[in-house]
Design a protein around this motif. Structure first.
Motif, PDB file in Angstrom:
ATOM      1  N   PHE A 180       4.930   9.435  88.150  1.00  0.00           N
ATOM      2  CA  PHE A 180       5.158  10.158  89.529  1.00  0.00           C
ATOM      3  C   PHE A 180       3.723  10.024  90.283  1.00  0.00           C
ATOM      4  CE2 PHE A 180       5.517  13.769  92.673  1.00  0.00           C
ATOM      5  CZ  PHE A 180       6.438  13.288  93.332  1.00  0.00           C
ATOM      6  N   ASP A 181       3.669   9.519  91.549  1.00  0.00           N
ATOM      7  CA  ASP A 181       2.494   9.696  92.404  1.00  0.00           C
ATOM      8  C   ASP A 181       2.226  10.728  93.252  1.00  0.00           C
ATOM      9  OD1 ASP A 181       0.395   8.877  94.057  1.00  0.00           O
ATOM     10  OD2 ASP A 181       0.962   6.969  94.409  1.00  0.00           O
ATOM     11  N   GLY A 182       1.695  11.771  92.848  1.00  0.00           N
ATOM     12  CA  GLY A 182       1.518  13.072  93.580  1.00  0.00           C
ATOM     13  C   GLY A 182       0.999  12.764  94.826  1.00  0.00           C
ATOM     14  N   SER A 183       0.083  11.788  94.959  1.00  0.00           N
ATOM     15  CA  SER A 183      -0.433  11.391  96.544  1.00  0.00           C
ATOM     16  C   SER A 183       0.564  10.961  97.659  1.00  0.00           C
ATOM     17  CB  SER A 183      -1.459  10.547  96.644  1.00  0.00           C
ATOM     18  OG  SER A 183      -1.026   9.260  96.162  1.00  0.00           O
ATOM     19  N   ILE A 242      25.384  10.673  89.142  1.00  0.00           N
ATOM     20  CA  ILE A 242      24.247  11.173  89.944  1.00  0.00           C
ATOM     21  C   ILE A 242      23.525  10.961  90.989  1.00  0.00           C
ATOM     22  CG2 ILE A 242      23.708  11.840  87.467  1.00  0.00           C
ATOM     23  CD1 ILE A 242      21.390   9.777  87.785  1.00  0.00           C
ATOM     24  N   ARG A 243      24.337   9.845  91.752  1.00  0.00           N
ATOM     25  CA  ARG A 243      23.716   9.073  92.876  1.00  0.00           C
ATOM     26  C   ARG A 243      23.105  10.096  93.867  1.00  0.00           C
ATOM     27  NH1 ARG A 243      26.800   4.941  94.083  1.00  0.00           N
ATOM     28  NH2 ARG A 243      25.599   3.756  92.566  1.00  0.00           N
ATOM     29  N   ALA A 244      23.981  11.117  94.251  1.00  0.00           N
ATOM     30  CA  ALA A 244      23.682  11.966  95.312  1.00  0.00           C
ATOM     31  C   ALA A 244      22.270  12.781  95.116  1.00  0.00           C
ATOM     32  CB  ALA A 244      24.724  13.245  95.374  1.00  0.00           C
ATOM     33  N   ASN A 245      22.118  13.038  93.842  1.00  0.00           N
ATOM     34  CA  ASN A 245      20.743  13.767  93.457  1.00  0.00           C
ATOM     35  C   ASN A 245      19.735  13.004  92.982  1.00  0.00           C
ATOM     36  OD1 ASN A 245      22.284  15.796  94.679  1.00  0.00           O
ATOM     37  ND2 ASN A 245      22.255  16.932  92.692  1.00  0.00           N
ATOM     38  N   CYS A 246      20.011  11.538  92.623  1.00  0.00           N
ATOM     39  CA  CYS A 246      19.124  10.792  91.897  1.00  0.00           C
ATOM     40  C   CYS A 246      17.870  10.326  92.605  1.00  0.00           C
ATOM     41  CB  CYS A 246      19.948   9.509  91.632  1.00  0.00           C
ATOM     42  SG  CYS A 246      19.070   8.101  90.612  1.00  0.00           S
ATOM     43  N   ARG A 247      16.667  10.539  91.919  1.00  0.00           N
ATOM     44  CA  ARG A 247      15.483  10.294  92.571  1.00  0.00           C
ATOM     45  C   ARG A 247      15.346   8.893  92.877  1.00  0.00           C
ATOM     46  NH1 ARG A 247      11.061  12.509  94.923  1.00  0.00           N
ATOM     47  NH2 ARG A 247      10.931  14.159  93.002  1.00  0.00           N
ATOM     48  N   TRP A 248      15.871   7.830  92.292  1.00  0.00           N
ATOM     49  CA  TRP A 248      15.770   6.485  92.579  1.00  0.00           C
ATOM     50  C   TRP A 248      16.548   6.366  93.680  1.00  0.00           C
ATOM     51  CZ3 TRP A 248      15.890   3.211  87.490  1.00  0.00           C
ATOM     52  CH2 TRP A 248      14.909   3.509  86.623  1.00  0.00           C
ATOM     53  N   TRP A 249      17.771   6.800  93.852  1.00  0.00           N
ATOM     54  CA  TRP A 249      18.534   6.720  95.142  1.00  0.00           C
ATOM     55  C   TRP A 249      17.997   7.245  96.475  1.00  0.00           C
ATOM     56  CZ3 TRP A 249      22.415   4.026  97.549  1.00  0.00           C
ATOM     57  CH2 TRP A 249      22.983   4.477  98.430  1.00  0.00           C
ATOM     58  N   LEU A 250      17.503   8.393  96.100  1.00  0.00           N
ATOM     59  CA  LEU A 250      17.194   9.346  97.483  1.00  0.00           C
ATOM     60  C   LEU A 250      15.785   8.563  97.714  1.00  0.00           C
ATOM     61  CD1 LEU A 250      17.730  12.802  96.169  1.00  0.00           C
ATOM     62  CD2 LEU A 250      18.905  11.457  98.045  1.00  0.00           C
ATOM     63  N   GLN A 251      15.038   7.928  97.091  1.00  0.00           N
ATOM     64  CA  GLN A 251      13.455   7.133  97.401  1.00  0.00           C
ATOM     65  C   GLN A 251      13.990   5.680  97.567  1.00  0.00           C
ATOM     66  OE1 GLN A 251      10.083   8.123  94.730  1.00  0.00           O
ATOM     67  NE2 GLN A 251       9.909   5.712  94.579  1.00  0.00           N
ATOM     68  N   ALA A 308      10.417  15.671  86.930  1.00  0.00           N
ATOM     69  CA  ALA A 308       9.472  16.389  86.515  1.00  0.00           C
ATOM     70  C   ALA A 308       8.386  16.249  87.425  1.00  0.00           C
ATOM     71  CB  ALA A 308       8.874  16.148  85.139  1.00  0.00           C
ATOM     72  N   GLU A 309       8.325  15.413  88.520  1.00  0.00           N
ATOM     73  CA  GLU A 309       7.448  15.382  89.478  1.00  0.00           C
ATOM     74  C   GLU A 309       6.025  15.132  89.048  1.00  0.00           C
ATOM     75  OE1 GLU A 309       8.247  17.833  92.811  1.00  0.00           O
ATOM     76  OE2 GLU A 309      10.178  17.150  93.395  1.00  0.00           O
ATOM     77  N   ARG A 310       5.222  16.030  89.412  1.00  0.00           N
ATOM     78  CA  ARG A 310       3.640  15.829  88.687  1.00  0.00           C
ATOM     79  C   ARG A 310       3.233  16.056  87.476  1.00  0.00           C
ATOM     80  NH1 ARG A 310       0.629  15.764  93.637  1.00  0.00           N
ATOM     81  NH2 ARG A 310       1.709  16.905  95.459  1.00  0.00           N
ATOM     82  N   ALA A 311       4.361  16.240  86.655  1.00  0.00           N
ATOM     83  CA  ALA A 311       4.233  16.403  85.311  1.00  0.00           C
ATOM     84  C   ALA A 311       4.575  15.130  84.648  1.00  0.00           C
ATOM     85  CB  ALA A 311       5.052  17.623  84.786  1.00  0.00           C
ATOM     86  N   CYS A 345       8.228   8.366  92.842  1.00  0.00           N
ATOM     87  CA  CYS A 345       8.359   7.708  91.458  1.00  0.00           C
ATOM     88  C   CYS A 345       7.908   6.326  91.646  1.00  0.00           C
ATOM     89  CB  CYS A 345       9.897   8.099  90.971  1.00  0.00           C
ATOM     90  SG  CYS A 345       9.963   7.293  89.453  1.00  0.00           S
ATOM     91  N   GLN A 346       7.021   5.929  90.908  1.00  0.00           N
ATOM     92  CA  GLN A 346       6.494   4.501  90.815  1.00  0.00           C
ATOM     93  C   GLN A 346       7.442   3.653  89.723  1.00  0.00           C
ATOM     94  OE1 GLN A 346       4.111   3.505  92.592  1.00  0.00           O
ATOM     95  NE2 GLN A 346       4.589   5.804  93.496  1.00  0.00           N
ATOM     96  N   LEU A 347       8.270   4.470  89.177  1.00  0.00           N
ATOM     97  CA  LEU A 347       8.994   3.440  88.079  1.00  0.00           C
ATOM     98  C   LEU A 347      10.143   3.233  88.927  1.00  0.00           C
ATOM     99  CD1 LEU A 347      10.197   2.492  85.577  1.00  0.00           C
ATOM    100  CD2 LEU A 347      11.281   4.911  85.222  1.00  0.00           C
ATOM    101  N   ALA A 348      10.805   3.976  89.913  1.00  0.00           N
ATOM    102  CA  ALA A 348      11.656   3.736  90.699  1.00  0.00           C
ATOM    103  C   ALA A 348      11.307   2.712  91.799  1.00  0.00           C
ATOM    104  CB  ALA A 348      12.167   4.903  91.487  1.00  0.00           C
ATOM    105  N   ARG A 349      10.114   2.756  92.432  1.00  0.00           N
ATOM    106  CA  ARG A 349       9.551   1.808  93.176  1.00  0.00           C
ATOM    107  C   ARG A 349       9.253   0.680  92.512  1.00  0.00           C
ATOM    108  NH1 ARG A 349       3.864   0.854  95.057  1.00  0.00           N
ATOM    109  NH2 ARG A 349       4.274   0.071  97.069  1.00  0.00           N
ATOM    110  N   LYS A 350       8.677   0.295  91.636  1.00  0.00           N
ATOM    111  CA  LYS A 350       8.454  -1.084  90.978  1.00  0.00           C
ATOM    112  C   LYS A 350       9.958  -1.626  90.395  1.00  0.00           C
ATOM    113  CE  LYS A 350       5.219   0.350  88.151  1.00  0.00           C
ATOM    114  NZ  LYS A 350       4.019   0.207  87.060  1.00  0.00           N
ATOM    115  N   THR A 351      10.528  -0.769  90.105  1.00  0.00           N
ATOM    116  CA  THR A 351      12.126  -1.331  89.532  1.00  0.00           C
ATOM    117  C   THR A 351      12.766  -1.883  90.616  1.00  0.00           C
ATOM    118  OG1 THR A 351      12.108   0.260  87.558  1.00  0.00           O
ATOM    119  CG2 THR A 351      14.470  -0.842  88.419  1.00  0.00           C
TER     120      THR A 351
END
Length: 156
Positions: free
Chosen positions: A74-77, A103-112, A67-70, A81-87
């Motif tokens: 998600f840190d728009g600046s 889902i790895r190929a498209n996963c926000r957490w993996w990509l980030q 959902a990004e900014r919604a 994804c802060q949940l991915a970063r902190k986890t």
């Protein structure tokens, strides 16, 4: 012209548009263990009923378009994804070998965050009544990453 692949949130809710089941959570509330499905499954009323007397997000993991900014995580600046970063930085490593994941190929957490997120992902339950302090901190969008020390070793 090629379109960008859909980036998926691995901590989605079943009612989100485009949500699909990608994993089942077992173990205990104190030590959840995620088993990843070989194929994503559509969210249906019948699937949700399989959760039995508990909420589906206690025993299932859903992926849906980020959902990004919604999203409050998600840190728009930074576009991250802060949940991915902190986890990836404060939750303990629970596997050394990356689990198979549909889902790895498209996963926000993996990509980030790359492998660091995947080595922690099996302990994540979208709804957990007994999370560790690290998981509780990671999930709290109001708590910055720098409030904690180093990550815990495997199995702690």
């Amino acid at each position: 012209m090629a379109t960008q692949p859909e980036i998926l949130c691995p901590s989605a809710f079943p009612e989100w548009d485009g949500a699909r089941l990608f994993a089942v959570v077992g173990g205990t509330p104190e030590r959840p263990e995620t088993a990843y499905l070989d194929q994503l499954q559509p969210v249906t009323p019948e699937l949700l009923e399989l959760a039995g007397p508990v909420a589906p997000i206690e025993v299932f993991r859903f992926a849906a378009p980020c959902a990004e900014r919604a999203c409050q995580q998600f840190d728009g600046s930074t576009g991250r994804c802060q949940l991915a970063r902190k986890t990836a930085r404060i939750a303990p490593v629970v596997v050394h070998k990356l689990p198979r994941c549909g889902i790895r190929a498209n996963c926000r957490w993996w990509l980030q965050e790359g492998p660091s997120a995947c080595k922690r992902c099996p302990q994540v339950a979208t709804l957990n009544y007994a999370p560790s302090e690290a998981i509780r901190h990671a999930a709290d969008p109001a708590r910055p990453l720098d409030e904690v020390g180093t990550t815990a070793p495997l199995g702690t």
